[in-house]
Design an enzyme around this catalytic site. Sequence first.
Site, PDB file in Angstrom:
ATOM      1  N   ASP A  13       0.816  -1.221   0.000  1.00 52.33           N
ATOM      2  CA  ASP A  13       0.000   0.000   0.000  1.00 52.33           C
ATOM      3  C   ASP A  13       0.844   1.264   0.000  1.00 52.33           C
ATOM      4  OD1 ASP A  13      -2.261  -1.683   0.265  1.00 52.33           O
ATOM      5  OD2 ASP A  13      -1.933  -1.751   2.429  1.00 52.33           O
ATOM      6  N   LYS A  16       2.365   2.179  -5.165  1.00 52.08           N
ATOM      7  CA  LYS A  16       3.061   1.728  -6.377  1.00 52.08           C
ATOM      8  C   LYS A  16       2.221   1.990  -7.631  1.00 52.08           C
ATOM      9  CE  LYS A  16       3.265  -2.341  -4.415  1.00 52.08           C
ATOM     10  NZ  LYS A  16       2.903  -1.997  -3.022  1.00 52.08           N
ATOM     11  N   GLY A  17       0.890   1.887  -7.484  1.00 54.05           N
ATOM     12  CA  GLY A  17      -0.004   2.084  -8.633  1.00 54.05           C
ATOM     13  C   GLY A  17       0.196   3.457  -9.245  1.00 54.05           C
ATOM     14  N   ALA A  39      -3.824  -7.704  -4.012  1.00 51.14           N
ATOM     15  CA  ALA A  39      -3.299  -6.358  -4.231  1.00 51.14           C
ATOM     16  C   ALA A  39      -4.430  -5.418  -4.640  1.00 51.14           C
ATOM     17  CB  ALA A  39      -2.243  -6.390  -5.323  1.00 51.14           C
ATOM     18  N   GLY A  40      -4.259  -4.159  -4.319  1.00 49.87           N
ATOM     19  CA  GLY A  40      -5.227  -3.150  -4.760  1.00 49.87           C
ATOM     20  C   GLY A  40      -4.457  -1.899  -5.105  1.00 49.87           C
ATOM     21  N   HIS A  41      -4.239  -1.673  -6.391  1.00 51.43           N
ATOM     22  CA  HIS A  41      -3.429  -0.524  -6.800  1.00 51.43           C
ATOM     23  C   HIS A  41      -4.344   0.621  -7.216  1.00 51.43           C
ATOM     24  CE1 HIS A  41       0.390  -3.131  -7.519  1.00 51.43           C
ATOM     25  NE2 HIS A  41      -0.071  -3.172  -6.297  1.00 51.43           N
ATOM     26  N   THR A  42      -4.274   1.693  -6.448  1.00 51.95           N
ATOM     27  CA  THR A  42      -5.141   2.841  -6.734  1.00 51.95           C
ATOM     28  C   THR A  42      -4.436   3.771  -7.707  1.00 51.95           C
ATOM     29  OG1 THR A  42      -6.044   2.638  -4.522  1.00 51.95           O
ATOM     30  CG2 THR A  42      -6.452   4.722  -5.661  1.00 51.95           C
ATOM     31  N   GLN A 223       2.224  -5.850  -3.084  1.00 50.72           N
ATOM     32  CA  GLN A 223       2.572  -5.975  -1.652  1.00 50.72           C
ATOM     33  C   GLN A 223       3.923  -5.273  -1.385  1.00 50.72           C
ATOM     34  OE1 GLN A 223       1.441  -9.299  -3.130  1.00 50.72           O
ATOM     35  NE2 GLN A 223      -0.530  -8.401  -2.727  1.00 50.72           N
ATOM     36  N   THR A 238       2.736 -12.462   3.071  1.00 53.81           N
ATOM     37  CA  THR A 238       1.962 -13.011   1.967  1.00 53.81           C
ATOM     38  C   THR A 238       2.685 -14.261   1.455  1.00 53.81           C
ATOM     39  OG1 THR A 238       0.727 -12.460  -0.030  1.00 53.81           O
ATOM     40  CG2 THR A 238       2.958 -11.521   0.154  1.00 53.81           C
ATOM     41  N   ARG A 302     -10.430  -2.816   5.291  1.00 53.38           N
ATOM     42  CA  ARG A 302     -10.029  -2.809   6.705  1.00 53.38           C
ATOM     43  C   ARG A 302      -9.217  -1.558   7.026  1.00 53.38           C
ATOM     44  NH1 ARG A 302      -6.872  -8.415   7.115  1.00 53.38           N
ATOM     45  NH2 ARG A 302      -6.257  -7.747   5.039  1.00 53.38           N
ATOM     46  N   ASP A 332       2.462  14.767   1.737  1.00 50.35           N
ATOM     47  CA  ASP A 332       1.470  15.796   2.104  1.00 50.35           C
ATOM     48  C   ASP A 332       0.660  15.405   3.339  1.00 50.35           C
ATOM     49  OD1 ASP A 332       0.611  13.842   0.089  1.00 50.35           O
ATOM     50  OD2 ASP A 332      -1.372  14.711   0.427  1.00 50.35           O
TER      51      ASP A 332
HETATM   52  P1  IMP Z   1      -2.782 -12.725   1.746  1.00 52.13           P
HETATM   53  O1  IMP Z   1      -1.742 -12.227   0.794  1.00 52.13           O
HETATM   54  O2  IMP Z   1      -4.187 -12.415   1.338  1.00 52.13           O
HETATM   55  O3  IMP Z   1      -2.566 -14.177   2.082  1.00 52.13           O
HETATM   56  O4  IMP Z   1      -2.592 -11.955   3.141  1.00 52.13           O
HETATM   57  C1  IMP Z   1      -1.419 -12.113   3.932  1.00 52.13           C
HETATM   58  C2  IMP Z   1      -1.016 -10.784   4.551  1.00 52.13           C
HETATM   59  O5  IMP Z   1      -0.594  -9.874   3.535  1.00 52.13           O
HETATM   60  C3  IMP Z   1      -2.156 -10.075   5.295  1.00 52.13           C
HETATM   61  O6  IMP Z   1      -1.610  -9.385   6.381  1.00 52.13           O
HETATM   62  C4  IMP Z   1      -2.675  -9.086   4.260  1.00 52.13           C
HETATM   63  O7  IMP Z   1      -3.324  -7.998   4.868  1.00 52.13           O
HETATM   64  C5  IMP Z   1      -1.370  -8.685   3.603  1.00 52.13           C
HETATM   65  N1  IMP Z   1      -1.557  -8.198   2.238  1.00 52.13           N
HETATM   66  C6  IMP Z   1      -1.785  -8.938   1.127  1.00 52.13           C
HETATM   67  N2  IMP Z   1      -1.889  -8.150   0.044  1.00 52.13           N
HETATM   68  C7  IMP Z   1      -1.703  -6.901   0.476  1.00 52.13           C
HETATM   69  C8  IMP Z   1      -1.668  -5.638  -0.198  1.00 52.13           C
HETATM   70  O8  IMP Z   1      -1.813  -5.523  -1.407  1.00 52.13           O
HETATM   71  N3  IMP Z   1      -1.450  -4.563   0.599  1.00 52.13           N
HETATM   72  C9  IMP Z   1      -1.240  -4.660   1.936  1.00 52.13           C
HETATM   73  N4  IMP Z   1      -1.266  -5.811   2.600  1.00 52.13           N
HETATM   74  C10 IMP Z   1      -1.488  -6.919   1.869  1.00 52.13           C
END
Ligand code: IMP
Length: 427
Positions: A13, A16-17, A39-42, A223, A238, A302, A332
């Site tokens: 987080d 990177k996006g 992953a969630g790249h904004t 990640q 992860t 979360r 900022d």
């Molecule tokens: P998993 O990758 O879903 O198995 O989660 C394992 C751990 O990695 C957890 O603590 C997740 O919250 C964290 N995690 C997985 N992907 C991301 C991400 O893209 N950003 C931040 N934390 C992540």
Amino acid sequence: MPVIAVIGAQWGDEGKGKVVDLLAQKARVVVRFSGGDNAGHTVVNPYGEFRLHLIPSGIFSSQVVCIIGNGVVINPAVLIDEIDQLNQRGVDTSRLFISDRANLVMPYHILLDGLEEESRAGKALGTTRRGIGPAFADKVARLGIRTGDLLDKEVLMERLRLILDGKNIILTKIYGVSPLSLDEVYSQYCQYGERLAPYIRETTIMLEEALNREELVLLEGAQGALLDPDFGTYPYTTSSSPLVGGGCVGAGLGPTRISRILGVFKAYCTRVGSGPMPTELKDETGDLIRERAHEYGTTTGRPRRCGWFDAVAARFSTRINGFTGAVITRLDILDALPRLKVCVGYELDGKTINYFPSSVAALDKCQPIYEELPGWQAPTNHIRDYEQLPVEARQYIARLEELTSCPVNLICVGPEREQTIHKMPIL
Ligand code: IMP
């Protein structure tokens, strides 16, 4: 032209996006190399605001070929939905390709991710429950089904029959839940295969050809280094390597091809999910950062745990990745704070240490040793020129450079492409 790897340097987080979307304007290929739809790249750009889970953030630049590499695990339903949503919003996805070696996230992976988390009771890892851990476990156990298998229905049926029998035993006998139907999963994945077939390729050849044409290639990490299964806060990590080393394996190119390795750091730290975070702030400053920055997970919603910049962890991340430069994002957010702290060491069992311990038990006991710096308490999100930053902000950046021994190339002062300070050329 070189390969630039864009690597998460903390717990994910980091932004990177945005960095990939920005650099992609000059690139010809962008490859996602690890993780999955956890992953969630904004990305915020002239097309709007997007949250990408699988498609590389280079998709908005019309000259860029986007590759989902072999190192990614793909949930086909999520990918198809992402393609459809982008198309509906006017983004062309005809330059998207998927490695035929990428493993698939199957319905039993998602079920098992949830069941395993519940069975851990108070010791849950806090996964995203997207089936990522079980999918990577099956990959190395040689029980995976790959995108290439979708192209041959007989192969798909043969693999699925072999694997699903075993999974159903686990689902029914260990967890006491209903088995999955072979026919249903098969017909669902046949449909996915038909839809995704035009995108599935031998992508390493495409990559090599681009490199031979001297085109700029970006490796897009997912990640962050502290979630790496080898070097992160194991077992609170992860399941694939977010490091630049994972980039070589997960994209299919040799390390000699990579000329720049950019570590993306937030100006502070965040973490979502369980596991140690020595600089976590469980007070009003942590809340202020969370609300100001809207630090809520892109994938799960979360609340993210927020804390001061941890230079011990940052040095470790720089060491194991060999960063040639850094990007500091969300500077900022700190505009509002009168004083800033940076963790420069840990106190462990009465001793001062300056390394990142391997064990979570030790990390849990580490007390951060802070250095205080003055805040600047002035808006920075309109600033484009490094020299225009308040002197305290420049002091802060200079101190991070010193502590991490890593020069800063870019500083982000907002989500838009333009809200970027080009401090030092990357190439
Ligand atoms: P998993 O990758 O879903 O198995 O989660 C394992 C751990 O990695 C957890 O603590 C997740 O919250 C964290 N995690 C997985 N992907 C991301 C991400 O893209 N950003 C931040 N934390 C992540």
